[in-house]
Design a protein around this motif. Structure first.
Motif, PDB file in Angstrom:
ATOM      1  N   MET A   1       0.808  -1.197   0.000  1.00  0.00           N
ATOM      2  CA  MET A   1       0.000   0.000   0.000  1.00  0.00           C
ATOM      3  C   MET A   1       0.853   1.263   0.000  1.00  0.00           C
ATOM      4  O   MET A   1       0.360   2.317  -0.372  1.00  0.00           O
ATOM      5  N   SER A   2       2.088   1.193   0.444  1.00  0.00           N
ATOM      6  CA  SER A   2       2.893   2.408   0.524  1.00  0.00           C
ATOM      7  C   SER A   2       3.041   3.091  -0.837  1.00  0.00           C
ATOM      8  O   SER A   2       3.124   4.315  -0.909  1.00  0.00           O
ATOM      9  N   GLU A   3       3.042   2.340  -1.925  1.00  0.00           N
ATOM     10  CA  GLU A   3       3.163   2.947  -3.250  1.00  0.00           C
ATOM     11  C   GLU A   3       1.904   3.706  -3.655  1.00  0.00           C
ATOM     12  O   GLU A   3       1.919   4.483  -4.610  1.00  0.00           O
ATOM     13  N   LEU A   4       0.786   3.509  -2.949  1.00  0.00           N
ATOM     14  CA  LEU A   4      -0.463   4.199  -3.251  1.00  0.00           C
ATOM     15  C   LEU A   4      -0.635   5.482  -2.436  1.00  0.00           C
ATOM     16  O   LEU A   4      -1.589   6.216  -2.627  1.00  0.00           O
ATOM     17  N   ARG A   5       0.300   5.752  -1.515  1.00  0.00           N
ATOM     18  CA  ARG A   5       0.212   6.943  -0.670  1.00  0.00           C
ATOM     19  C   ARG A   5       1.014   8.090  -1.280  1.00  0.00           C
ATOM     20  O   ARG A   5       2.114   7.890  -1.772  1.00  0.00           O
ATOM     21  N   ARG A   6       0.440   9.292  -1.186  1.00  0.00           N
ATOM     22  CA  ARG A   6       1.197  10.488  -1.552  1.00  0.00           C
ATOM     23  C   ARG A   6       2.217  10.744  -0.453  1.00  0.00           C
ATOM     24  O   ARG A   6       1.991  10.375   0.706  1.00  0.00           O
ATOM     25  N   PRO A   7       3.314  11.419  -0.773  1.00  0.00           N
ATOM     26  CA  PRO A   7       4.346  11.675   0.243  1.00  0.00           C
ATOM     27  C   PRO A   7       3.839  12.472   1.443  1.00  0.00           C
ATOM     28  O   PRO A   7       4.361  12.326   2.535  1.00  0.00           O
ATOM     29  N   ASP A   8       2.794  13.309   1.269  1.00  0.00           N
ATOM     30  CA  ASP A   8       2.303  14.163   2.340  1.00  0.00           C
ATOM     31  C   ASP A   8       1.079  13.603   3.059  1.00  0.00           C
ATOM     32  O   ASP A   8       0.400  14.312   3.782  1.00  0.00           O
ATOM     33  N   SER A   9       0.776  12.295   2.876  1.00  0.00           N
ATOM     34  CA  SER A   9      -0.448  11.730   3.433  1.00  0.00           C
ATOM     35  C   SER A   9      -0.245  10.284   3.879  1.00  0.00           C
ATOM     36  O   SER A   9       0.525   9.549   3.278  1.00  0.00           O
ATOM     37  N   ARG A  10      -0.988   9.897   4.924  1.00  0.00           N
ATOM     38  CA  ARG A  10      -0.999   8.492   5.339  1.00  0.00           C
ATOM     39  C   ARG A  10      -2.137   7.731   4.679  1.00  0.00           C
ATOM     40  O   ARG A  10      -2.239   6.522   4.809  1.00  0.00           O
ATOM     41  N   THR A  11      -3.019   8.442   3.960  1.00  0.00           N
ATOM     42  CA  THR A  11      -4.150   7.816   3.283  1.00  0.00           C
ATOM     43  C   THR A  11      -3.718   7.318   1.912  1.00  0.00           C
ATOM     44  O   THR A  11      -3.067   8.036   1.160  1.00  0.00           O
ATOM     45  N   ALA A  12      -4.081   6.067   1.598  1.00  0.00           N
ATOM     46  CA  ALA A  12      -3.754   5.477   0.294  1.00  0.00           C
ATOM     47  C   ALA A  12      -4.941   5.635  -0.656  1.00  0.00           C
ATOM     48  O   ALA A  12      -6.090   5.581  -0.235  1.00  0.00           O
ATOM     49  N   ARG A  13      -4.636   5.814  -1.957  1.00  0.00           N
ATOM     50  CA  ARG A  13      -5.662   5.979  -2.996  1.00  0.00           C
ATOM     51  C   ARG A  13      -5.425   4.917  -4.065  1.00  0.00           C
ATOM     52  O   ARG A  13      -4.344   4.843  -4.636  1.00  0.00           O
ATOM     53  N   PHE A  25     -10.836   2.885  -4.212  1.00  0.00           N
ATOM     54  CA  PHE A  25     -11.008   3.093  -2.772  1.00  0.00           C
ATOM     55  C   PHE A  25      -9.915   3.980  -2.200  1.00  0.00           C
ATOM     56  O   PHE A  25      -8.843   4.136  -2.782  1.00  0.00           O
ATOM     57  N   PHE A  26     -10.255   4.567  -1.041  1.00  0.00           N
ATOM     58  CA  PHE A  26      -9.283   5.216  -0.172  1.00  0.00           C
ATOM     59  C   PHE A  26      -9.131   4.321   1.048  1.00  0.00           C
ATOM     60  O   PHE A  26     -10.133   3.823   1.587  1.00  0.00           O
ATOM     61  N   LEU A  27      -7.917   4.129   1.501  1.00  0.00           N
ATOM     62  CA  LEU A  27      -7.656   3.504   2.791  1.00  0.00           C
ATOM     63  C   LEU A  27      -7.217   4.652   3.694  1.00  0.00           C
ATOM     64  O   LEU A  27      -6.089   5.143   3.605  1.00  0.00           O
ATOM     65  N   VAL A  28      -8.168   5.136   4.500  1.00  0.00           N
ATOM     66  CA  VAL A  28      -7.983   6.344   5.303  1.00  0.00           C
ATOM     67  C   VAL A  28      -7.234   6.018   6.586  1.00  0.00           C
ATOM     68  O   VAL A  28      -7.520   5.024   7.261  1.00  0.00           O
ATOM     69  N   ALA A  30      -6.436   8.751   9.479  1.00  0.00           N
ATOM     70  CA  ALA A  30      -6.573  10.172   9.803  1.00  0.00           C
ATOM     71  C   ALA A  30      -6.514  10.416  11.301  1.00  0.00           C
ATOM     72  O   ALA A  30      -7.017   9.631  12.103  1.00  0.00           O
ATOM     73  N   ASP A  31      -5.921  11.537  11.660  1.00  0.00           N
ATOM     74  CA  ASP A  31      -5.854  11.971  13.050  1.00  0.00           C
ATOM     75  C   ASP A  31      -7.183  12.597  13.472  1.00  0.00           C
ATOM     76  O   ASP A  31      -7.983  13.003  12.622  1.00  0.00           O
ATOM     77  N   PRO A  32      -7.424  12.727  14.783  1.00  0.00           N
ATOM     78  CA  PRO A  32      -8.644  13.372  15.262  1.00  0.00           C
ATOM     79  C   PRO A  32      -8.823  14.764  14.642  1.00  0.00           C
ATOM     80  O   PRO A  32      -7.862  15.520  14.479  1.00  0.00           O
ATOM     81  N   GLY A  33     -10.067  15.053  14.266  1.00  0.00           N
ATOM     82  CA  GLY A  33     -10.402  16.343  13.684  1.00  0.00           C
ATOM     83  C   GLY A  33     -10.183  16.437  12.185  1.00  0.00           C
ATOM     84  O   GLY A  33     -10.533  17.442  11.580  1.00  0.00           O
ATOM     85  N   HIS A  34      -9.625  15.412  11.569  1.00  0.00           N
ATOM     86  CA  HIS A  34      -9.331  15.453  10.132  1.00  0.00           C
ATOM     87  C   HIS A  34     -10.341  14.649   9.323  1.00  0.00           C
ATOM     88  O   HIS A  34     -10.889  13.660   9.799  1.00  0.00           O
ATOM     89  N   GLY A  35     -10.554  15.090   8.092  1.00  0.00           N
ATOM     90  CA  GLY A  35     -11.441  14.425   7.143  1.00  0.00           C
ATOM     91  C   GLY A  35     -11.727  15.369   5.993  1.00  0.00           C
ATOM     92  O   GLY A  35     -11.410  16.564   6.066  1.00  0.00           O
ATOM     93  N   PRO A  36     -12.308  14.874   4.920  1.00  0.00           N
ATOM     94  CA  PRO A  36     -12.574  15.711   3.757  1.00  0.00           C
ATOM     95  C   PRO A  36     -13.788  16.611   3.967  1.00  0.00           C
ATOM     96  O   PRO A  36     -14.698  16.293   4.725  1.00  0.00           O
ATOM     97  N   GLY A  37     -13.803  17.733   3.259  1.00  0.00           N
ATOM     98  CA  GLY A  37     -14.960  18.620   3.272  1.00  0.00           C
ATOM     99  C   GLY A  37     -16.098  18.030   2.455  1.00  0.00           C
ATOM    100  O   GLY A  37     -15.973  16.949   1.859  1.00  0.00           O
ATOM    101  N   LEU A  38     -17.223  18.749   2.421  1.00  0.00           N
ATOM    102  CA  LEU A  38     -18.386  18.279   1.664  1.00  0.00           C
ATOM    103  C   LEU A  38     -18.038  18.078   0.194  1.00  0.00           C
ATOM    104  O   LEU A  38     -17.373  18.916  -0.416  1.00  0.00           O
TER     105      LEU A  38
END
Length: 108
Positions: A1-13, A25-28, A30-38
């Motif tokens: 999965m590491s090859e699916l992650r951007r360098p600035d994110s722990r979430t894989a796409r 899919f996204f394999l999220v 995320a730290d508390p308080g984080h997530g995508p907007g609407l």
């Protein structure tokens, strides 16, 4: 999965088309308080919470999902989620499409 992650994110796409799959899919992770907007998609999206707690907003309605919960948002509805727990949120966001198509809020 590491090859699916951007360098600035722990979430894989993962976009299925490049791999001969009909889903994406996204394999999220995320730290508390984080997530995508609407945002919304022209296809359904299914979430499976693996660890932690997410507050999911679908068409203006909130629900809280924890480990082993799943939720589905139908195509075209505005939605978002945020890690509302005290630890890491790990979940899979399954897109019913071989490519990801997303419109942010407010629409252009």
């Amino acid at each position: 999965m590491s090859e699916l992650r951007r360098p600035d994110s722990r979430t894989a796409r993962f976009e299925g088309r490049a791999h001969g799959s009909g889903i994406s899919f996204f394999l999220v992770d995320a730290d508390p308080g984080h997530g995508p907007g609407l945002h919304r998609h022209p296809y359904s999206e299914t979430w499976v919470v693996l660890e932690g707690q997410a507050t999911i907003t679908i068409d203006g309605h909130d629900l809280v999902a924890e480990a082993d919960d799943c939720a589905v948002v139908p195509a075209g509805l505005w939605h978002s989620f945020v890690n509302s727990g005290s630890g890491a949120l790990r979940m899979i966001c399954i897109h019913a499409s071989d490519v990801m198509v997303q419109e942010g809020f407010p629409p252009p």
